[in-house]
Design an enzyme around this catalytic site. Structure first.
Site, PDB file in Angstrom:
ATOM      1  N   LYS A   1       0.822  -1.217   0.000  1.00  0.00           N
ATOM      2  CA  LYS A   1       0.000   0.000   0.000  1.00  0.00           C
ATOM      3  C   LYS A   1       0.856   1.266   0.000  1.00  0.00           C
ATOM      4  O   LYS A   1       0.484   2.267  -0.622  1.00  0.00           O
ATOM      5  CB  LYS A   1      -0.957  -0.003   1.194  1.00  0.00           C
ATOM      6  CG  LYS A   1      -0.300   0.149   2.549  1.00  0.00           C
ATOM      7  CD  LYS A   1      -1.329   0.213   3.641  1.00  0.00           C
ATOM      8  CE  LYS A   1      -0.675   0.259   5.015  1.00  0.00           C
ATOM      9  NZ  LYS A   1       0.167   1.447   5.223  1.00  0.00           N
ATOM     10  N   THR A   2       1.995   1.233   0.676  1.00  0.00           N
ATOM     11  CA  THR A   2       2.863   2.421   0.707  1.00  0.00           C
ATOM     12  C   THR A   2       3.359   2.749  -0.692  1.00  0.00           C
ATOM     13  O   THR A   2       3.434   3.914  -1.096  1.00  0.00           O
ATOM     14  CB  THR A   2       4.056   2.191   1.663  1.00  0.00           C
ATOM     15  OG1 THR A   2       3.549   1.812   2.945  1.00  0.00           O
ATOM     16  CG2 THR A   2       4.885   3.446   1.812  1.00  0.00           C
TER      17      THR A   2
ATOM     18  N   GLU B   1      -3.613   4.514   6.315  1.00  0.00           N
ATOM     19  CA  GLU B   1      -4.148   3.884   7.536  1.00  0.00           C
ATOM     20  C   GLU B   1      -5.491   4.518   7.938  1.00  0.00           C
ATOM     21  O   GLU B   1      -5.703   4.886   9.097  1.00  0.00           O
ATOM     22  CB  GLU B   1      -3.149   4.007   8.704  1.00  0.00           C
ATOM     23  CG  GLU B   1      -1.744   3.498   8.411  1.00  0.00           C
ATOM     24  CD  GLU B   1      -1.646   1.977   8.417  1.00  0.00           C
ATOM     25  OE1 GLU B   1      -2.697   1.313   8.430  1.00  0.00           O
ATOM     26  OE2 GLU B   1      -0.524   1.466   8.399  1.00  0.00           O
TER      27      GLU B   1
ATOM     28  N   GLN C   1      -7.017  -4.462  10.149  1.00  0.00           N
ATOM     29  CA  GLN C   1      -5.923  -3.974  10.995  1.00  0.00           C
ATOM     30  C   GLN C   1      -6.336  -2.746  11.806  1.00  0.00           C
ATOM     31  O   GLN C   1      -5.498  -1.956  12.220  1.00  0.00           O
ATOM     32  CB  GLN C   1      -4.697  -3.653  10.128  1.00  0.00           C
ATOM     33  CG  GLN C   1      -4.123  -4.876   9.431  1.00  0.00           C
ATOM     34  CD  GLN C   1      -2.846  -4.568   8.685  1.00  0.00           C
ATOM     35  OE1 GLN C   1      -1.839  -4.208   9.286  1.00  0.00           O
ATOM     36  NE2 GLN C   1      -2.872  -4.724   7.373  1.00  0.00           N
TER      37      GLN C   1
ATOM     38  N   ARG D   1       2.963  -9.705  10.839  1.00  0.00           N
ATOM     39  CA  ARG D   1       4.266  -9.026  10.871  1.00  0.00           C
ATOM     40  C   ARG D   1       5.366  -9.986  10.411  1.00  0.00           C
ATOM     41  O   ARG D   1       6.461  -9.565  10.059  1.00  0.00           O
ATOM     42  CB  ARG D   1       4.626  -8.539  12.288  1.00  0.00           C
ATOM     43  CG  ARG D   1       3.717  -7.505  12.931  1.00  0.00           C
ATOM     44  CD  ARG D   1       3.375  -6.353  12.074  1.00  0.00           C
ATOM     45  NE  ARG D   1       2.143  -6.593  11.340  1.00  0.00           N
ATOM     46  CZ  ARG D   1       1.786  -5.957  10.225  1.00  0.00           C
ATOM     47  NH1 ARG D   1       2.577  -5.057   9.708  1.00  0.00           N
ATOM     48  NH2 ARG D   1       0.658  -6.231   9.621  1.00  0.00           N
TER      49      ARG D   1
END
Length: 773
Positions: A33-34, A226, A256, A613
């Site tokens: 996504k970044t 986010e 999330q 993670r």
């Protein structure tokens, strides 16, 4: 096609290429996504959008820096500098400084951190003569914070009888008065707290239509990272700014959303399509981070939640090893198992310490992990502990600097007016505070005008106060031409702070001097970094704002260490090997978060975040008993372990079939098949007999549990040859040298000097020792 666009898959490219309109990108864990946000900004700029017209909001400064760096590589650093990109708080602080006068604040207002706010609230409670055991300052601060994030101003509070009644029922009828007093004192001190940065931005945009129009025209393209973590206050600001052009792109993952406890509202992302016209929805479902086993296990967990958006996360990565689940006796054993496993993985696979992370639900769980890592001499760093900027000596220097920028900053002044000691006692400070409240002035202004006020302060103390004000004013003159480093260096030396610590002479005192030196190094580095920015000067005010908005996760470090942190802090990070410890009911999920379905679903999302993670391998550990509030309590495995599909799991300890143990004599009911009931409790620490482990499981068990193989409890026969001078190793204390043996038979003891534990006297019949020489 631009070369950078070729790096995207089809799903990632689609939202990047949509120039106008409202859009939501549902991005699964590890789906890039970044990269999508970064390349979308670069694409907009390549299509002629002025970077001054783009606003990009992130949740950490680190994320903003990384994105800006990537964009610079594509479009050039000079253009990237013109982007408004940063955290909600840093962007809105920048906006508020420009428009502060409209709200009656100075443009150089101070930003109070949590500690400053809590100190002020504590002082107000004391001044109002309230019972500090009923009005606990941390609880009051938390309540005021929640009011502000829900846009409940002081006026709104007193207009709401339900709120007042709720506080009265909680035996805090004066809470509204504390809130009012706190807001007035912050205003008088020219200070805003973190929550004010959002509340005051909302006030600014709603009370002043011309200001709203100015920023709507400025920010024609808005991107929010986010989005599932935004609270109501952030949501309203974004909605107001984007309302005119509706070129808004939000990226997030409902799975999330883990910050409800601090006001995050999952409905912001769930209802996004209702807020804007013709919303385009994109899904990023390919996970590039983790193995198939980890991705599929995480999917099998999150599908248990009822409140969610539809998506199917998948990966083309290898299957990878299964998720290891291990049960230990105590939290001490758990720590030793994790440390041993990290040590073995490092040795066998040539991994670095930085490849490992230990995640836990609560900060208190770090102690056992720290102890075990120290014994194994494995370097580690705890994130979210006492921040560097919260250390006393650092806060002292920063308080001097804050006072130079804003003399009305009451908390800063109270902290350093008599440090180093100048003979200005608490009685004098109390008189000054009362006078400041009486005349609606700041304490600094009262000291400046002492000659014109009838205060019962003797001439000696008046001279000391005047000298203090003159010193601050002389430093303030320095700030007009000097950069932040020159000012801070002068203050540290001329106030006597460093000399005071040198008098200490203890290792702690020396460490404090080194911390101040490190602060000065950091300021020097900041000033040099600001030289590269178009709209920065390296001034003291800029540095103080940067510090006020810094987070623990923003600090860069090149040291190779194992990362220890709560799962909340781990969000957005990734590690090859992840250990999720304390997988027990009432711990994870938390016993305080299971009263409603929404709370339980948030805990499940938190576990989903923890699991995703991991890139290569995930470990889950739980104990049979754990110390909670000083008492050893029985523990049971977390329901989340059971919720993962077994096909993705590798149980180091065989699963136990549950059998009820009757509490009465079964013979009174006639013939009963007693084999269906548990006849007696298995001995503590022995695996239940229901599933006998095969040879391969036993081999793995021995390998991963050195506590039961490498360190057998020494018998009298084993230790009969032990004598002074022998080298030994102990499971908890590490290597040591036997100094003395005394006693006979069952009472035989050894006095041993351990490298990590000092001198210990151990009863040999219980000691877990290994003879080395």
């Amino acid at each position: 096609m631009e070369s950078y666009l070729a790096e995207l898959n089809d799903a990632q490219r689609a939202p990047v290429l949509q120039k106008d309109g409202a859009m939501i990108v549902i991005a699964g864990a590890g789906s890039g996504k970044t990269r999508v946000l970064t390349y979308r900004i670069a694409y907009l700029m390549s299509k002629g959008v002025d970077p001054f017209n783009i606003l990009s909001l992130t949740f950490t400064n680190k994320a903003a820096r990384e994105m800006k760096k990537r964009i610079s590589q594509i479009v050039g650093s000079s253009e990237a500098k013109n982007l408004w990109m940063g955290t909600f708080h840093s962007i809105f602080a920048k906006m508020l400084r420009v428009e502060a006068d409209k709200l009656g604040y100075p443009s150089n207002f101070t930003i109070y951190d949590t500690q400053d706010s809590q100190r002020l609230i504590s002082a107000i409670i004391k001044e109002m003569g309230l019972d500090k055991d009923i009005y606990k300052y941390k609880q009051v601060y938390s309540r005021i914070s929640s009011y502000k994030n829900s846009l409940i101003t002081v006026k709104a509070y007193f207009q709401n009888p339900e709120l007042r009644e709720a506080d009265a029922m909680a035996k805090k009828p004066r809470l509204g008065d504390i809130y009012k007093n706190y807001v007035e004192r912050c205003f008088k001190a020219g200070a805003m707290d973190f929550d004010d940065l959002l509340l005051k931005t909302n006030e600014l945009l709603n009370r002043f239509p011309e200001v709203l129009q100015k920023y709507q025209n400025r920010f024609r393209y808005i991107l929010v990272d986010e989005y599932q973590d935004t609270n109501h206050s952030q949501y309203l600001i974004v909605k107001a700014l984007s309302d005119k052009f509706q070129n808004i792109c939000v990226v997030g993952d409902d799975a999330q959303s883990i910050y409800a406890f601090r006001g995050a509202n999952i409905n912001n992302i769930l209802n996004f399509q209702k807020d804007y016209d013709n919303v385009q929805m994109y899904r990023l479902e390919q996970n590039y981070r983790s193995t198939k086993n980890i991705v599929n296990a995480a999917n099998s967990i999150i599908e248990k939640n009822k409140t969610k958006l539809d998506k199917v996360v998948w990966t083309a990565n290898d299957d990878g090893p299964k998720i290891v689940v291990n049960r230990l006796l105590t939290d001490g054993d758990e720590g030793r198992y994790v440390a041993s496993s990290i040590f073995e993985n490092k040795m066998q696979k040539q991994m670095n310490n930085g490849d490992f992370a230990i995640l836990y639900r609560t900060n208190a769980q770090s102690r056992a992990m720290e102890d075990a890592l120290r014994k194994r001499e494995i370097p580690y760093r705890i994130y979210g502990g006492l921040s560097f900027y919260q250390r006393k000596e650092i806060k002292d220097v920063l308080s001097y600097l804050r006072l130079l920028v804003n003399p009305n900053d009451e908390e800063a002044l109270k902290r350093i007016i008599n440090f180093p000691a100048r003979g200005i006692g608490s009685t004098t400070i109390d008189k000054l505070t009362i006078a400041a409240n009486l005349y609606s002035k700041s304490v600094f202004e009262i000291i400046e005008n002492l000659d014109h006020l009838d205060l019962k302060i003797n001439s000696g103390t008046r001279n000391k106060l005047t000298n203090f004000v003159n010193m601050i004013k002389s430093f303030k003159i320095l700030t007009e031409n000097a950069d932040a480093f020159v000012v801070a260096d002068t203050v540290a030396k001329k106030t006597g702070l460093v000399q005071e610590l040198k008098k200490d002479g203890t290792p702690e005192g020396i460490a404090k001097i080194e911390n101040i030196e490190e602060l000065l190094n950091g300021i020097k580095d900041f000033v040099e970094g600001q030289e590269e920015l178009a709209d920065a000067s390296g001034s003291l005010a800029e540095f103080l704002e940067d510090v006020a908005l810094a987070t623990d996760m923003d600090k860069e470090t090149n040291e190779d260490h194992v990362a220890l942190m709560t799962i909340h802090l781990a969000k957005g990070l990734e590690f090859p090997y992840v250990y999720i410890v304390g997988m027990e009911e009432d711990l994870f999920p938390s016993g305080m978060s299971m009263s409603t379905r929404s709370e339980l679903e948030e805990e499940r999302r938190l576990f989903y975040v923890a699991l995703t993670r991991a890139e290569k391998q995930a470990y889950l550990t739980y104990t049979q008993s754990r110390y909670r509030w000083g008492k050893l309590v029985d523990a049971e495995p977390s329901r989340f372990i059971e919720e993962i599909d077994e096909v993705y799991m590798n149980y180091m300890i065989p699963q136990e079939d549950y059998k009820y143990k009757p509490l009465m004599d079964l013979d009174i009911f006639g013939d009963v098949d007693k084999s269906k009931f548990r006849q007696s409790k298995p001995k503590s620490g022995t695996p239940p007999p229901a599933h006998k482990p095969n040879e391969e499981q036993l081999r793995k068990l021995r390998k991963l549990r050195p506590t039961t193989t490498d360190y057998p409890t020494a018998s009298i026969k084993d230790t009969v040859k032990l004598e002074a001078g022998n080298e030994v190793e102990h499971i908890r204390f590490g290597k040591g040298k036997v100094l003395n043996i005394d006693g006979v038979g069952q009472d035989k003891k050894a006095e041993i000097n351990f490298e990590n534990g000092g001198v210990k006297k151990l009863l040999l019949r219980f000691a877990k020792l290994k003879l080395l020489s």
